[in-house]
Design an enzyme around this catalytic site. Structure first.
Site, PDB file in Angstrom:
ATOM      1  N   CYS A  24      21.518   1.915  15.009  1.00 38.18           N
ATOM      2  CA  CYS A  24      21.449   2.837  16.150  1.00 38.18           C
ATOM      3  C   CYS A  24      22.819   3.121  16.769  1.00 38.18           C
ATOM      4  O   CYS A  24      22.987   4.115  17.472  1.00 38.18           O
ATOM      5  CB  CYS A  24      20.499   2.288  17.216  1.00 38.18           C
ATOM      6  N   HIS A  53      22.166   6.376  23.700  1.00 40.99           N
ATOM      7  CA  HIS A  53      21.216   6.229  22.606  1.00 40.99           C
ATOM      8  C   HIS A  53      19.817   6.258  23.191  1.00 40.99           C
ATOM      9  O   HIS A  53      19.522   5.572  24.171  1.00 40.99           O
ATOM     10  CB  HIS A  53      21.473   4.913  21.874  1.00 40.99           C
ATOM     11  N   ASN A  89      12.877   7.133  19.195  1.00 41.78           N
ATOM     12  CA  ASN A  89      14.150   6.534  18.794  1.00 41.78           C
ATOM     13  C   ASN A  89      14.494   7.038  17.395  1.00 41.78           C
ATOM     14  O   ASN A  89      13.841   6.668  16.422  1.00 41.78           O
ATOM     15  CB  ASN A  89      14.020   5.004  18.815  1.00 41.78           C
TER      16      ASN A  89
END
Length: 323
Positions: free
Chosen positions: A114, A250, A280
């Site tokens: 990520c 993020h 996500n």
């Protein structure tokens, strides 16, 4: 005079299939309210059969090139941040290079889960500032739907697919915090925490594997480490939270996003939030949010933007740039 890596174009791509939270109710002991209350996610996009990380990355890259009014022949480097490449090798970036018809320059992948896009931006910045590249396409692209355990309600409802891209160009600048472009980066990792977030497959198992996560432990690390890396990057850039126009974090979990903003003493009105629509998307989440935020009219030229991310590794980092 000094060189800065300046954003001259951006774009994103989302698969056409939208999966609402309610879709999971048929197969899992979960519901829309449970997912929203714990993550802030309402829907996400899943790639279609035959749609891969490289094809989504190429679509986002084309939009960034079009946005910049730049031909692919003028690009020197392609960096793709991904943990879900089409194949073990070659890199997704070389596949994008071929798809775009780019026969010059070089292309490679960055794998920091990520945090991948932050790592990719830092690499692109270093290449540009050192004179090894004049223009670089930096792309985050993921098909996390292909590594989900659909029986694990704690993880499979959180992730989505998509891609985002920025075109960075070397431009002469004064070397002050008022310059456009990347002003500072900060990268970190600590492999002692690898068991908190990982995929249980690879060449050692002979399987693709599934994503495994200790969500509470990841959450515990996230807010503290994200705020710390953002502060370090701002200090290196010579700016403070008061100078920041937008945080583009993020997009993992709305509670992490809110907690980090609070630690940075910045209101949620200055945070670009897309997690409700995308879930996500790992390395794709920051470039997706940057492109959507620009399209919404939130991010404008001259704005000071802070991006920060944390992912498996653990790996985390931040970039401060003036749009």
């Amino acid at each position: 005079m000094s060189l800065r890596a300046v954003v001259t174009g951006c774009g994103h791509y989302l698969p056409s299939r939208v999966v609402e939270n309610a879709e999971f109710e048929a197969t899992l002991d979960t519901n829309d309210e449970w997912i929203r209350s714990r993550s802030g996610i309402e829907r996400r996009h899943f790639a279609a059969e035959g749609e891969n990380t490289s094809s989504m990355a190429s679509a986002a890259a084309r939009k960034a090139l079009e946005d910049a009014g730049c031909d692919v022949s003028d690009v020197d480097a392609i960096i793709v941040a991904t943990s879900t490449p089409d194949l073990t090798f070659p890199s997704a970036a070389t596949m994008v290079q071929a798809e775009l018809g780019m026969t010059n320059g070089f292309a490679f992948d960055v794998q920091a889960v990520c945090a991948g896009f932050v790592y990719a931006l830092a690499n692109a910045n270093a290449l540009i500032v050192s004179g090894q590249a004049k223009r670089a396409l930096v792309i985050g692209a993921e098909t996390f739907s292909r590594i989900m355990d659909w029986t694990d309600r704690s993880t499979c409802v959180l992730f989505g697919d998509g891609a985002g891209a920025l075109l960075l160009e070397a431009q002469e600048a004064d070397g002050t915090p008022q310059d456009r472009g990347i002003l500072a980066t900060d990268l970190n990792s600590d492999g002692r925490y690898r068991d908190l977030l990982y995929v249980d497959g690879g060449v050692s198992t002979g399987t693709t594997g599934y994503l495994r996560m200790q969500g509470n432990q990841v959450f515990r690390h996230a807010v503290e480490k994200l705020a710390a890396t953002a502060n370090t990057a701002m200090e290196r850039a010579g700016v403070s939270a008061d100078d920041v126009d937008w945080i583009v974090p993020h997009q993992a979990n709305i509670r992490i996003i809110q907690g980090t903003a609070k630690k940075l003493n910045l209101p949620m009105e200055q945070v670009v939030v897309t997690v409700q629509d995308h879930g996500n998307t790992s390395a794709a989440s920051i470039p997706l949010a940057l492109s959507v935020g620009r399209d919404r009219g939130q991010i404008k030229q001259g704005d000071l933007v802070v991006t920060e991310a944390i992912g498996g590794g653990l790996a985390w980092g931040a970039v401060v740039l003036r749009w």
